[in-house]
Write a protein that holds these residues in place. Structure first.
Motif, PDB file in Angstrom:
ATOM      1  N   PHE A  46       5.094   1.844  -1.154  1.00 31.42           N
ATOM      2  CA  PHE A  46       5.915   2.909  -0.422  1.00 31.42           C
ATOM      3  C   PHE A  46       6.009   3.749  -1.417  1.00 31.42           C
ATOM      4  O   PHE A  46       6.167   5.260  -1.628  1.00 31.42           O
ATOM      5  CB  PHE A  46       7.087   1.653  -0.040  1.00 31.42           C
ATOM      6  CG  PHE A  46       6.677   1.340   1.301  1.00 31.42           C
ATOM      7  CD1 PHE A  46       6.287   2.143   2.266  1.00 31.42           C
ATOM      8  CD2 PHE A  46       7.043   0.070   1.159  1.00 31.42           C
ATOM      9  CE1 PHE A  46       5.712   1.032   2.950  1.00 31.42           C
ATOM     10  CE2 PHE A  46       7.101  -0.561   2.324  1.00 31.42           C
ATOM     11  CZ  PHE A  46       6.557  -0.584   3.511  1.00 31.42           C
ATOM     12  N   ALA A  47       6.364   3.758  -2.749  1.00 27.30           N
ATOM     13  CA  ALA A  47       6.472   4.527  -3.827  1.00 27.30           C
ATOM     14  C   ALA A  47       5.400   5.089  -4.167  1.00 27.30           C
ATOM     15  O   ALA A  47       5.198   6.576  -4.407  1.00 27.30           O
ATOM     16  CB  ALA A  47       7.645   4.277  -5.088  1.00 27.30           C
ATOM     17  N   ILE A  48       4.401   4.635  -4.501  1.00 24.81           N
ATOM     18  CA  ILE A  48       3.277   4.889  -5.121  1.00 24.81           C
ATOM     19  C   ILE A  48       2.493   5.621  -3.631  1.00 24.81           C
ATOM     20  O   ILE A  48       1.677   7.451  -4.570  1.00 24.81           O
ATOM     21  CB  ILE A  48       2.312   3.778  -5.729  1.00 24.81           C
ATOM     22  CG1 ILE A  48       3.328   3.132  -6.722  1.00 24.81           C
ATOM     23  CG2 ILE A  48       1.586   4.202  -5.577  1.00 24.81           C
ATOM     24  CD1 ILE A  48       2.178   1.794  -7.071  1.00 24.81           C
ATOM     25  N   TYR A  49       2.249   4.965  -2.327  1.00 21.18           N
ATOM     26  CA  TYR A  49       1.720   6.384  -1.406  1.00 21.18           C
ATOM     27  C   TYR A  49       2.510   6.856  -0.106  1.00 21.18           C
ATOM     28  O   TYR A  49       2.463   6.720   0.753  1.00 21.18           O
ATOM     29  CB  TYR A  49       0.775   4.869  -0.782  1.00 21.18           C
ATOM     30  CG  TYR A  49      -0.632   4.861  -1.395  1.00 21.18           C
ATOM     31  CD1 TYR A  49      -1.507   4.989  -2.050  1.00 21.18           C
ATOM     32  CD2 TYR A  49      -0.206   3.638  -2.611  1.00 21.18           C
ATOM     33  CE1 TYR A  49      -2.147   4.996  -3.213  1.00 21.18           C
ATOM     34  CE2 TYR A  49      -1.421   2.523  -2.764  1.00 21.18           C
ATOM     35  CZ  TYR A  49      -2.129   3.726  -4.034  1.00 21.18           C
ATOM     36  OH  TYR A  49      -3.233   3.225  -4.618  1.00 21.18           O
ATOM     37  N   GLN A  50       3.627   7.116  -0.109  1.00 24.17           N
ATOM     38  CA  GLN A  50       4.509   7.984  -0.114  1.00 24.17           C
ATOM     39  C   GLN A  50       3.943   8.714   1.344  1.00 24.17           C
ATOM     40  O   GLN A  50       4.456   8.511   1.844  1.00 24.17           O
ATOM     41  CB  GLN A  50       5.566   8.394  -0.872  1.00 24.17           C
ATOM     42  CG  GLN A  50       7.004   8.299   0.587  1.00 24.17           C
ATOM     43  CD  GLN A  50       8.422   8.891  -0.394  1.00 24.17           C
ATOM     44  OE1 GLN A  50       7.931   9.406  -2.305  1.00 24.17           O
ATOM     45  NE2 GLN A  50       9.320   9.232   0.127  1.00 24.17           N
ATOM     46  N   GLU A  51       3.536   9.479   0.073  1.00 25.37           N
ATOM     47  CA  GLU A  51       2.806  10.896   1.654  1.00 25.37           C
ATOM     48  C   GLU A  51       2.105  10.293   2.394  1.00 25.37           C
ATOM     49  O   GLU A  51       1.953  10.550   3.802  1.00 25.37           O
ATOM     50  CB  GLU A  51       2.302  11.856   0.584  1.00 25.37           C
ATOM     51  CG  GLU A  51       2.881  13.659   0.776  1.00 25.37           C
ATOM     52  CD  GLU A  51       2.077  13.775  -0.122  1.00 25.37           C
ATOM     53  OE1 GLU A  51       0.802  14.705   0.177  1.00 25.37           O
ATOM     54  OE2 GLU A  51       2.704  14.268  -1.325  1.00 25.37           O
ATOM     55  N   ALA A  52       0.690   9.692   1.633  1.00 23.36           N
ATOM     56  CA  ALA A  52      -0.271   8.687   3.171  1.00 23.36           C
ATOM     57  C   ALA A  52       0.413   8.116   3.602  1.00 23.36           C
ATOM     58  O   ALA A  52       0.085   7.887   4.685  1.00 23.36           O
ATOM     59  CB  ALA A  52      -1.733   8.061   2.032  1.00 23.36           C
ATOM     60  N   ILE A  53       1.053   6.978   3.454  1.00 18.79           N
ATOM     61  CA  ILE A  53       1.478   6.548   4.336  1.00 18.79           C
ATOM     62  C   ILE A  53       2.837   7.414   5.716  1.00 18.79           C
ATOM     63  O   ILE A  53       2.809   6.695   6.580  1.00 18.79           O
ATOM     64  CB  ILE A  53       2.540   5.111   3.100  1.00 18.79           C
ATOM     65  CG1 ILE A  53       1.753   3.638   3.061  1.00 18.79           C
ATOM     66  CG2 ILE A  53       3.686   4.066   4.511  1.00 18.79           C
ATOM     67  CD1 ILE A  53       2.636   3.280   1.548  1.00 18.79           C
ATOM     68  N   ASP A  54       3.987   8.550   5.286  1.00 19.41           N
ATOM     69  CA  ASP A  54       4.339   8.702   5.930  1.00 19.41           C
ATOM     70  C   ASP A  54       3.607   9.777   6.858  1.00 19.41           C
ATOM     71  O   ASP A  54       3.492   9.799   7.827  1.00 19.41           O
ATOM     72  CB  ASP A  54       5.498   9.774   5.632  1.00 19.41           C
ATOM     73  CG  ASP A  54       6.207   9.227   5.033  1.00 19.41           C
ATOM     74  OD1 ASP A  54       6.703   8.334   5.145  1.00 19.41           O
ATOM     75  OD2 ASP A  54       7.134  10.156   4.326  1.00 19.41           O
ATOM     76  N   SER A  55       1.950  10.464   6.966  1.00 15.48           N
ATOM     77  CA  SER A  55       1.871  10.872   7.126  1.00 15.48           C
ATOM     78  C   SER A  55       0.419   9.953   8.743  1.00 15.48           C
ATOM     79  O   SER A  55       0.316  10.445   9.394  1.00 15.48           O
ATOM     80  CB  SER A  55       0.233  12.014   6.226  1.00 15.48           C
ATOM     81  OG  SER A  55      -0.622  11.003   6.968  1.00 15.48           O
TER      82      SER A  55
ATOM     83  N   ALA B  93      -6.521   7.841   3.568  1.00 21.54           N
ATOM     84  CA  ALA B  93      -5.762   8.642   2.463  1.00 21.54           C
ATOM     85  C   ALA B  93      -5.402   8.017   1.631  1.00 21.54           C
ATOM     86  O   ALA B  93      -4.463   7.997   0.407  1.00 21.54           O
ATOM     87  CB  ALA B  93      -4.368   7.562   3.995  1.00 21.54           C
ATOM     88  N   PHE B  94      -6.334   6.324   1.161  1.00 18.06           N
ATOM     89  CA  PHE B  94      -5.678   6.073   0.173  1.00 18.06           C
ATOM     90  C   PHE B  94      -6.297   6.209  -1.394  1.00 18.06           C
ATOM     91  O   PHE B  94      -6.202   5.246  -2.704  1.00 18.06           O
ATOM     92  CB  PHE B  94      -5.264   4.717   0.233  1.00 18.06           C
ATOM     93  CG  PHE B  94      -4.128   4.044   0.659  1.00 18.06           C
ATOM     94  CD1 PHE B  94      -2.556   4.059   1.018  1.00 18.06           C
ATOM     95  CD2 PHE B  94      -4.484   3.860   2.599  1.00 18.06           C
ATOM     96  CE1 PHE B  94      -1.623   3.922   1.743  1.00 18.06           C
ATOM     97  CE2 PHE B  94      -3.570   3.683   2.874  1.00 18.06           C
ATOM     98  CZ  PHE B  94      -2.405   3.479   2.792  1.00 18.06           C
ATOM     99  N   PHE B  95      -6.883   6.957  -1.392  1.00 21.90           N
ATOM    100  CA  PHE B  95      -7.944   7.675  -2.181  1.00 21.90           C
ATOM    101  C   PHE B  95      -7.786   8.463  -3.415  1.00 21.90           C
ATOM    102  O   PHE B  95      -6.823   9.471  -2.885  1.00 21.90           O
ATOM    103  CB  PHE B  95      -9.509   7.745  -2.066  1.00 21.90           C
ATOM    104  CG  PHE B  95     -10.831   6.432  -1.406  1.00 21.90           C
ATOM    105  CD1 PHE B  95     -10.944   5.864  -3.243  1.00 21.90           C
ATOM    106  CD2 PHE B  95     -11.174   6.598  -0.260  1.00 21.90           C
ATOM    107  CE1 PHE B  95     -12.112   5.458  -2.270  1.00 21.90           C
ATOM    108  CE2 PHE B  95     -11.832   5.286  -0.346  1.00 21.90           C
ATOM    109  CZ  PHE B  95     -12.098   4.562  -1.480  1.00 21.90           C
TER     110      PHE B  95
END
Ligand code: SF4
Length: 394
Positions: free
Chosen positions: A353-362, A392-394
């Motif tokens: 959740f910390a590393i991919y916060q932006e991708a996960i939120d979108s 989204a995770f690249f």
């Protein structure tokens, strides 16, 4: 020769590639060849067995090799068509694996079978070699669609194949089904599924056709001689499969995979959970110690390299932590029960959740993912746009 060391501690998968087929299917760009003579096939298996021995010796039987010998708990013979060659080659290769690796007694051992190439003696031979799971490439029930795909088998071959497998005692049987085919109607797909239920497969892999560059089918589609179903119909087919199989007691555990309770493909789960596996044979891929490798797919070069005592593998540079995390995310999200931050933390000491916060939120906002406490999983819409989720995770 015995490369085994004591004190096995880790789990490992082994994939063996058999690149021979009776005839090339119209849509296929896999590493496979038809029309090879018996000497070529014999030479290939000799090289394959040598590759397996050499790898085990180099890695596990020297002071510079790995410290602990991993336990092999899944073995998968794929292709190509493993059932197109003499079963002695398969048996001998399995014997070499058992000789140089520590194979768990409870290992899942799968062999792929093309229904047009199975005989009772072959099935018995696979059983004697220790295989306990079979993956049968049906694809579709209708003979005219099988012909269009360029498959060598007909519906009647599949029926006979399943009878043989049952009579020999194979109970864990997976069946491959294809959809999104030129000329395939929704009724053809539901008829395929309905007919299949009579055989009670434990597992189904359901793939939407992908047109690969340069295949005869792609050329026919480009020329307008074959017409693909619309995107809407292709998606409707996916959801028809989903509804049908769930109503018949199967769970959808990975984008393309359904199973009866407890019959997930343990080998394939390794790919999605980044558990190490070794790939032997032409074009085979491996993932070991955080390094991905792929063998040459040139048959002559493969033989030459093995004969010269060299590895046929090209090793990628060790994956960075960022790459490992990205792959962990998008491969794990292929599983329908999703990914758990607690597992990510165990592996990487950090929260996704910390590393991919932006991708996960979108992705949450776009309703492609859903969050359930520390778990993220695909929504139905996310299944339809799975590529978007991966990117989204690249
Ligand atoms: S049987 Fe499988 S590997 Fe062989 S040509 Fe057909 S699709 Fe390709």
């Amino acid at each position: 020769m015995n490369a085994k060391k004591k004190d096995p501690i880790k789990s490992l998968g082994i994939y063996c590639h058999v690149p021979f087929c009776v005839k090339k299917c119209a849509y296929c760009d896999f590493c496979s060849f038809s029309g090879q003579n018996s000497q070529t096939i014999a030479d290939y298996f000799k090289a394959l067995q040598q590759e397996i021995r050499s790898f085990a010796l180099a890695r596990f039987n020297s002071d510079v090799g790995d410290l602990a010998f991993p336990v092999v708990d899944t073995i998968y013979f794929g292709g190509g068509t493993p059932s197109s060659v003499s079963p002695e080659y398969i048996q001998k290769t399995m014997a070499v694996i058992n000789e140089v690796f520590t194979v768990s007694e409870a290992a899942e051992k799968t062999i792929e079978i093309n229904p047009g190439t199975l005989s009772a003696s072959k099935a018995e031979s696979y059983k004697a070699a220790g295989f306990n799971r079979v993956s049968v490439g049906l694809q579709v029930w209708q003979d005219e669609l099988l012909k269009m795909l360029g498959r060598v088998h007909q519906q009647s071959d599949f029926i006979q194949c399943m009878e043989i497998l049952r009579s020999v005692g194979f109970n864990n049987i997976s069946v491959d089904v294809m959809y999104g085919l030129p000329g395939q109607k929704l009724e053809d797909l539901t008829a395929t599924l309905a007919e299949l239920m009579a055989f009670s497969p434990t597992h189904l892999s359901c793939y939407s056709l992908i047109l690969e560059a340069g295949t005869p089918m792609t050329n026919l589609v480009k020329a307008g001689r074959l017409v693909l179903p619309s995107e809407d119909l292709e998606r409707e087919m996916h959801w028809t499969i989903d509804r049908f199989l769930k109503a018949h007691g199967y769970s959808h555990y990975e984008i393309s995979s359904y199973c009866r309770p407890g019959y997930e493909s343990r080998h394939n789960l390794k790919y999605w959970e980044m558990v190490p596996y070794l790939g032997f044979g032409l074009g085979a891929s491996g993932f070991y110690n955080g390094v991905r490798s792929v063998n040459t797919s040139d048959l002559k070069e493969y033989g030459r390299l093995i004969a010269a005592g060299k590895s046929p593998a090209k090793y990628e540079p060790p994956m960075s932590e960022g790459e490992l995390m990205s792959e962990w995310m998008f491969l794990g999200l292929r599983k329908l029960n999703g990914i758990d931050d607690a597992d990510f933390k165990k592996q990487f000491n950090r929260s996704f959740f910390a590393i991919y916060q932006e991708a996960i939120d979108s992705l949450l906002k776009a309703e492609l993912l859903v969050q359930d406490g520390s778990v993220l999983r695909l929504t139905p819409k996310g299944q339809d746009f799975e590529n978007q989720v991966s990117l989204a995770f690249f």
